[in-house]
Write a protein that holds these residues in place. Structure first.
Motif, short mmCIF file in Angstrom:
data_model
loop_
_atom_site.label_atom_id
_atom_site.label_comp_id
_atom_site.label_asym_id
_atom_site.label_seq_id
_atom_site.Cartn_x
_atom_site.Cartn_y
_atom_site.Cartn_z
N LEU A 30 77.49 74.12 -48.69
CA LEU A 30 77.40 74.98 -48.25
C LEU A 30 77.94 75.74 -49.36
N ALA A 31 78.61 76.98 -48.93
CA ALA A 31 78.20 78.16 -50.06
C ALA A 31 80.37 78.00 -50.16
N PHE A 32 80.99 78.55 -50.99
CA PHE A 32 82.27 78.89 -50.83
C PHE A 32 82.07 80.04 -50.21
N ILE A 33 83.13 79.69 -49.34
CA ILE A 33 84.32 81.12 -48.90
C ILE A 33 85.17 81.33 -48.48
N ARG A 34 85.20 82.71 -50.15
CA ARG A 34 86.69 83.28 -50.93
C ARG A 34 87.16 84.49 -50.24
N ARG A 35 88.48 84.31 -50.39
CA ARG A 35 89.55 85.16 -49.48
C ARG A 35 90.31 85.19 -50.03
N ARG A 48 82.27 67.24 -47.94
CA ARG A 48 80.75 68.10 -48.17
C ARG A 48 80.71 68.87 -49.10
N THR A 49 79.44 68.94 -50.18
CA THR A 49 79.37 69.68 -51.01
C THR A 49 78.95 71.38 -51.00
N VAL A 50 80.64 71.65 -52.18
CA VAL A 50 80.41 72.95 -51.61
C VAL A 50 79.42 73.51 -53.45
N SER A 51 79.22 75.07 -53.50
CA SER A 51 78.99 75.52 -54.67
C SER A 51 78.99 76.31 -54.79
N PRO A 52 78.77 77.61 -55.32
CA PRO A 52 79.08 79.55 -55.69
C PRO A 52 77.75 79.59 -54.51
N GLY A 77 74.69 78.59 -51.61
CA GLY A 77 73.94 77.11 -50.79
C GLY A 77 73.87 77.58 -49.71
N CYS A 78 74.13 76.73 -48.18
CA CYS A 78 74.13 77.13 -46.92
C CYS A 78 74.90 77.75 -46.88
N PRO A 79 75.07 79.20 -45.66
CA PRO A 79 76.23 80.10 -46.25
C PRO A 79 76.83 79.46 -44.94
N TRP A 80 78.40 79.60 -44.38
CA TRP A 80 79.12 79.54 -43.81
C TRP A 80 77.74 80.44 -42.60
N TRP A 130 73.85 76.21 -38.03
CA TRP A 130 72.43 75.70 -38.24
C TRP A 130 73.33 74.57 -40.17
N CYS A 131 73.95 75.13 -40.60
CA CYS A 131 74.27 74.87 -41.95
C CYS A 131 74.82 72.92 -41.81
#
Length: 467
Positions: A315-320, A344-348, A350-353, A357-358
């Motif tokens: 999963l990609a990061f969500i930045r607030r 869950r694996t997160v990275s800059p 990846g699969c968008p939040w 379906w991600c």
């Protein structure tokens, strides 16, 4: 004449990242689908036009010359999109549509080859056309990969000239188009063979021969439908590659451009081997059986593309970002919070939040993706080459410019629908639904092909004359 396919294939991979990174970083996948589809929509309109032009003038030189001039001019327009201050996104779609319009000469090229060959020669010549088209698809990703070191911004960035990793392929395509234009003007000589001129048939009798060659309209339309499905499955494969690898393997945009270029280049290289093998096999096996084998292999490839593994994609990061406001200017920088679920694996990347379906669709292992690509690289070339060959033989000895325009237009329609289909189905449901639905379409097409199998034979009057 084979060299016409190379300039059109080179810049095909650059528009999406070009738009994302340069013109509109906030562009949605749905909008990008329309950008990719614009090229094929332009070719859809142009193919019957150029084919009719060749039939009307009974010459291929004029439409080929006009299309090459358009190729140069419209690729130059594409290169200067950065210099357009107002609504460059709109001009991107216009530029891609115009470049696609200039590629309408594909119908003229295949029509000329049909007129310049006998039935026995045609399969080999159509294979040669497909080989050069594959060379174009090799050069496209390879050249795009070679241009990555230019980066963006590139070494030359000014209102009068932009040279970077995204505009350089269009510049190279324009140079090749100029070379082709010179070859058409000073080297190319038209020949109409089909056994008629060599047999001493007078020009006054040529029209009578053409009228006798009435092809099976059901077979003609069936082949056009088959070609639409064949190009549709290729377009889905081509369009989904970059976003799929970015989402499944957390590749950056630059990495996706580089690695996907290598994968597609290797795929096109393997297709050349397939074309050569098919040229040998058609001497022993009927083209219709080989086309059936190609469809079955393509069905297996799309089934293999469906992810079945136990793990989920990264999963990609969500930045607030939050900042403090006050009556005076704050010197405190905004704070960034990364939100992710546990385990869950997160990275800059990846699969968008925003893709639901991600969180439940399995990841597609890289080895499975590469294996499926290899299988598809065997099935698709067989289908693409043999469908054109069978179509040309069904038409017989009549001028084929208009009909070649329509089958090319069907392929362009598939390349228009494909990106839009991917942008809608993939965004909402993920790769399982996308690849599974296309596999279902191929399965139904195989059933249709078996029903129409006996109608896909050469025009009887043409075969009788050549025998």
């Amino acid at each position: 004449i084979y060299l016409f396919y190379i300039p059109n294939c080179i810049p095909l991979k650059s528009p999406v990242p070009h738009l994302v990174l340069q013109l509109d970083p906030t562009a949605t996948p749905s909008y990008l689908g329309w950008v990719v589809a614009a090229y094929s929509l332009g070719q859809l309109i142009a193919s019957p036009f150029f084919g009719g032009w060749a039939n009307l003038r009974r010459s291929s030189r004029e439409p080929l010359t006009a299309s090459l001039i358009m190729t140069v001019l419209f690729n130059v327009l594409y290169m200067y999109l950065q210099s357009i201050p107002d609504k460059p996104q709109v001009y991107m779609i216009v530029a891609r549509g115009l470049v696609g319009f200039s590629a309408g000469h594909t119908a003229v090229v295949r029509s000329y080859i049909s007129a310049a060959t006998t039935l026995k020669e045609r399969t080999a010549c159509m294979a040669n056309v497909s080989i050069f088209q594959a060379v174009g698809f090799i050069l496209g990703p390879v050249i795009q990969t070679c241009m990555v070191p230019l980066h963006f911004p590139g070494p030359v960035e000014s209102p009068s000239l932009h040279i970077n990793m995204y505009t350089a392929p269009a510049m190279f395509a324009s140079i090749l188009a100029v070379i082709n234009l010179l070859l058409v003007m000073f080297v190319f000589k038209e020949h109409k063979v089909g056994g008629l001129e060599e047999a001493g048939v007078a020009n006054s009798k040529l029209l009578d021969v053409t009228e006798e060659s009435k092809p099976d309209l059901v077979g003609v339309l069936s082949t056009i439908f088959l070609f639409f499905v064949i190009l549709f499955m290729f377009t889905v494969f081509e369009t989904i590659g970059t976003p799929l690898t970015m989402h499944m393997y957390a590749w950056t945009k630059t990495e996706a451009t580089l690695y996907q270029g290598i994968i597609l280049g290797a795929s096109a290289a393997s297709s050349i081997v397939v074309f050569v093998i098919v040229k040998i096999l058609v001497k022993r096996i009927n083209e219709r059986y080989l086309l059936l084998a190609g469809l079955v292999i393509s069905l297996g490839a799309f089934f293999l593309f469906i992810p079945w593994g136990p793990s989920l994609p990264p999963l990609a990061f969500i930045r607030r970002s939050t900042s403090t406001t006050s009556s005076t200017k704050s010197t405190t920088p905004p704070s960034t919070t990364t939100i992710a679920p546990a385990n869950r694996t997160v990275s800059p990347e990846g699969c968008p939040w925003q893709y639901s379906w991600c969180r439940h669709v399995p990841a597609l292992p890289l080895f499975q993706y590469l294996a499926a690509t290899l299988v598809f690289s065997v099935g698709y070339p067989m289908c693409q080459m043999l469908s054109y060959t069978i179509f040309s033989k069904i038409l017989g000895s009549q001028p084929q410019g208009v009909w070649m325009g329509w089958i090319t237009a069907a392929g362009s329609l598939a390349r228009t629908v494909g990106p839009i289909y991917v942008s809608q189905v993939y965004d909402k449901s993920g790769p399982q639904a996308t690849f599974g639905s296309v596999a279902g379409v191929i399965f139904l097409t195989i059933i249709f092909y078996l029903v129409m199998f006996r109608r896909l034979v050469p025009c009887k009057s043409t075969a009788d004359r050549e025998n």
